[in-house]
Design a protein around this motif. Sequence first.
Motif, PDB file in Angstrom:
ATOM      1  N   GLY A   1       0.831  -1.194   0.000  1.00 61.44           N
ATOM      2  CA  GLY A   1       0.000   0.000   0.000  1.00 61.44           C
ATOM      3  C   GLY A   1       0.866   1.244   0.000  1.00 61.44           C
ATOM      4  O   GLY A   1       1.976   1.246  -0.519  1.00 61.44           O
ATOM      5  N   CYS A   2       0.358   2.300   0.597  1.00 61.72           N
ATOM      6  CA  CYS A   2       1.122   3.538   0.742  1.00 61.72           C
ATOM      7  C   CYS A   2       0.459   4.370   1.829  1.00 61.72           C
ATOM      8  O   CYS A   2      -0.605   4.024   2.322  1.00 61.72           O
ATOM      9  N   ILE A   3       1.129   5.433   2.179  1.00 61.38           N
ATOM     10  CA  ILE A   3       0.567   6.368   3.151  1.00 61.38           C
ATOM     11  C   ILE A   3       0.459   7.710   2.444  1.00 61.38           C
ATOM     12  O   ILE A   3       1.457   8.398   2.229  1.00 61.38           O
ATOM     13  N   GLU A   4      -0.757   8.030   2.011  1.00 61.51           N
ATOM     14  CA  GLU A   4      -0.988   9.278   1.285  1.00 61.51           C
ATOM     15  C   GLU A   4      -2.445   9.682   1.418  1.00 61.51           C
ATOM     16  O   GLU A   4      -3.299   8.857   1.725  1.00 61.51           O
ATOM     17  N   GLN A   5      -2.693  10.934   1.131  1.00 65.15           N
ATOM     18  CA  GLN A   5      -4.067  11.419   1.194  1.00 65.15           C
ATOM     19  C   GLN A   5      -4.843  10.953  -0.039  1.00 65.15           C
ATOM     20  O   GLN A   5      -4.288  10.779  -1.117  1.00 65.15           O
ATOM     21  N   HIS A   6      -6.117  10.731   0.194  1.00 61.93           N
ATOM     22  CA  HIS A   6      -7.029  10.371  -0.889  1.00 61.93           C
ATOM     23  C   HIS A   6      -8.258  11.270  -0.829  1.00 61.93           C
ATOM     24  O   HIS A   6      -9.348  10.865  -1.187  1.00 61.93           O
ATOM     25  N   GLY A   7      -8.058  12.466  -0.323  1.00 62.02           N
ATOM     26  CA  GLY A   7      -9.155  13.394  -0.120  1.00 62.02           C
ATOM     27  C   GLY A   7      -9.554  13.407   1.346  1.00 62.02           C
ATOM     28  O   GLY A   7      -9.107  12.581   2.133  1.00 62.02           O
ATOM     29  N   PRO A   8     -10.426  14.331   1.726  1.00 63.51           N
ATOM     30  CA  PRO A   8     -10.772  14.505   3.138  1.00 63.51           C
ATOM     31  C   PRO A   8     -11.645  13.384   3.706  1.00 63.51           C
ATOM     32  O   PRO A   8     -11.833  13.295   4.910  1.00 63.51           O
ATOM     33  N   HIS A   9     -12.143  12.496   2.860  1.00 61.42           N
ATOM     34  CA  HIS A   9     -13.107  11.488   3.289  1.00 61.42           C
ATOM     35  C   HIS A   9     -12.514  10.090   3.473  1.00 61.42           C
ATOM     36  O   HIS A   9     -13.215   9.187   3.914  1.00 61.42           O
ATOM     37  N   LEU A  10     -11.225   9.894   3.169  1.00 60.85           N
ATOM     38  CA  LEU A  10     -10.626   8.562   3.265  1.00 60.85           C
ATOM     39  C   LEU A  10      -9.412   8.566   4.182  1.00 60.85           C
ATOM     40  O   LEU A  10      -8.707   9.567   4.303  1.00 60.85           O
ATOM     41  N   LEU A  11      -9.160   7.429   4.795  1.00 62.92           N
ATOM     42  CA  LEU A  11      -8.004   7.281   5.681  1.00 62.92           C
ATOM     43  C   LEU A  11      -6.703   7.318   4.892  1.00 62.92           C
ATOM     44  O   LEU A  11      -6.647   6.909   3.727  1.00 62.92           O
TER      45      LEU A  11
ATOM     46  N   THR B   1       3.258  -4.018   3.309  1.00 63.68           N
ATOM     47  CA  THR B   1       4.334  -3.044   3.196  1.00 63.68           C
ATOM     48  C   THR B   1       3.672  -1.680   2.972  1.00 63.68           C
ATOM     49  O   THR B   1       3.098  -1.448   1.916  1.00 63.68           O
ATOM     50  N   PRO B   2       3.737  -0.768   3.963  1.00 66.58           N
ATOM     51  CA  PRO B   2       2.962   0.462   3.867  1.00 66.58           C
ATOM     52  C   PRO B   2       3.632   1.606   3.127  1.00 66.58           C
ATOM     53  O   PRO B   2       2.962   2.565   2.767  1.00 66.58           O
ATOM     54  N   TYR B   3       4.935   1.527   2.896  1.00 62.08           N
ATOM     55  CA  TYR B   3       5.624   2.676   2.315  1.00 62.08           C
ATOM     56  C   TYR B   3       5.872   2.463   0.834  1.00 62.08           C
ATOM     57  O   TYR B   3       6.316   1.411   0.408  1.00 62.08           O
ATOM     58  N   SER B   4       5.581   3.479   0.056  1.00 63.95           N
ATOM     59  CA  SER B   4       5.767   3.467  -1.392  1.00 63.95           C
ATOM     60  C   SER B   4       6.151   4.864  -1.840  1.00 63.95           C
ATOM     61  O   SER B   4       6.105   5.821  -1.075  1.00 63.95           O
ATOM     62  N   TRP B   5       6.474   4.954  -3.102  1.00 64.78           N
ATOM     63  CA  TRP B   5       6.694   6.260  -3.725  1.00 64.78           C
ATOM     64  C   TRP B   5       5.322   6.861  -3.969  1.00 64.78           C
ATOM     65  O   TRP B   5       4.480   6.263  -4.628  1.00 64.78           O
TER      66      TRP B   5
ATOM     67  N   VAL C   1       8.524   7.302  -0.104  1.00 65.82           N
ATOM     68  CA  VAL C   1       9.889   6.797  -0.140  1.00 65.82           C
ATOM     69  C   VAL C   1      10.289   6.686  -1.604  1.00 65.82           C
ATOM     70  O   VAL C   1       9.493   6.254  -2.443  1.00 65.82           O
ATOM     71  N   ARG C   2      11.503   7.081  -1.900  1.00 71.02           N
ATOM     72  CA  ARG C   2      11.994   7.046  -3.271  1.00 71.02           C
ATOM     73  C   ARG C   2      11.739   5.673  -3.914  1.00 71.02           C
ATOM     74  O   ARG C   2      11.973   4.635  -3.305  1.00 71.02           O
ATOM     75  N   GLU C   3      11.261   5.667  -5.146  1.00 69.60           N
ATOM     76  CA  GLU C   3      10.871   4.435  -5.836  1.00 69.60           C
ATOM     77  C   GLU C   3      11.984   3.393  -5.842  1.00 69.60           C
ATOM     78  O   GLU C   3      11.736   2.207  -5.609  1.00 69.60           O
ATOM     79  N   SER C   4      13.208   3.799  -6.105  1.00 72.49           N
ATOM     80  CA  SER C   4      14.308   2.836  -6.161  1.00 72.49           C
ATOM     81  C   SER C   4      14.517   2.156  -4.810  1.00 72.49           C
ATOM     82  O   SER C   4      14.810   0.951  -4.750  1.00 72.49           O
ATOM     83  N   LEU C   5      14.338   2.888  -3.715  1.00 73.10           N
ATOM     84  CA  LEU C   5      14.479   2.294  -2.385  1.00 73.10           C
ATOM     85  C   LEU C   5      13.337   1.340  -2.077  1.00 73.10           C
ATOM     86  O   LEU C   5      13.547   0.282  -1.476  1.00 73.10           O
ATOM     87  N   VAL C   6      12.127   1.709  -2.473  1.00 69.83           N
ATOM     88  CA  VAL C   6      10.975   0.823  -2.280  1.00 69.83           C
ATOM     89  C   VAL C   6      11.206  -0.487  -3.030  1.00 69.83           C
ATOM     90  O   VAL C   6      10.994  -1.577  -2.488  1.00 69.83           O
ATOM     91  N   MET C   7      11.670  -0.407  -4.270  1.00 69.54           N
ATOM     92  CA  MET C   7      11.887  -1.624  -5.062  1.00 69.54           C
ATOM     93  C   MET C   7      13.036  -2.462  -4.498  1.00 69.54           C
ATOM     94  O   MET C   7      12.967  -3.692  -4.502  1.00 69.54           O
ATOM     95  N   ASP C   8      14.072  -1.817  -3.972  1.00 64.35           N
ATOM     96  CA  ASP C   8      15.139  -2.578  -3.305  1.00 64.35           C
ATOM     97  C   ASP C   8      14.584  -3.328  -2.094  1.00 64.35           C
ATOM     98  O   ASP C   8      14.923  -4.489  -1.853  1.00 64.35           O
TER      99      ASP C   8
END
Length: 135
Positions: free
Chosen positions: A28-38, A65-69, A82-89
């Motif tokens: 997944g990832c940790i990012e906003q999806h608008g004011p109505h979603l976690l 795995t919660p962190y992504s680009w 997190v930088r894409e190359s680090l996520v893929m590593d």
Amino acid sequence: MSELLTMLPGDVEAQMQSGPGLAILPIGCIEQHGPHLLMGCDGYIAQALATETARLTGAVALPMTPYSWVGCTNAFAGGIGVRESLVMDYVREILRGTWRAGFTHVAIINCHGGNFYALPALSHELFRETGQRVL
């Protein structure tokens, strides 16, 4: 239970012997999806899909795995990218770890759009390197 974190070592061994030897990695990832979603909705969806798929198939669901680009959504409050190359590593090492742990197959359930190009490239790279397939 088919979630790795809730299993004892003997349970994992039994599941691997009686099941398909499949580990499912939710991303997944940790990012906003608008004011109505976690902030973690992508990860919650990926984990739920992995858990249910594991239950239905005899596979084992790995922890999400919660962190992504996350790209441009990093500009909003709470987004942790997190930088894409680090996520893929990191994902590469998780996959190698699953094979070392005895799983013969790995499937990824990705619920974050920012990974849609990098994950197939990683899958092809690992197949060329190891002969192991990643779905």
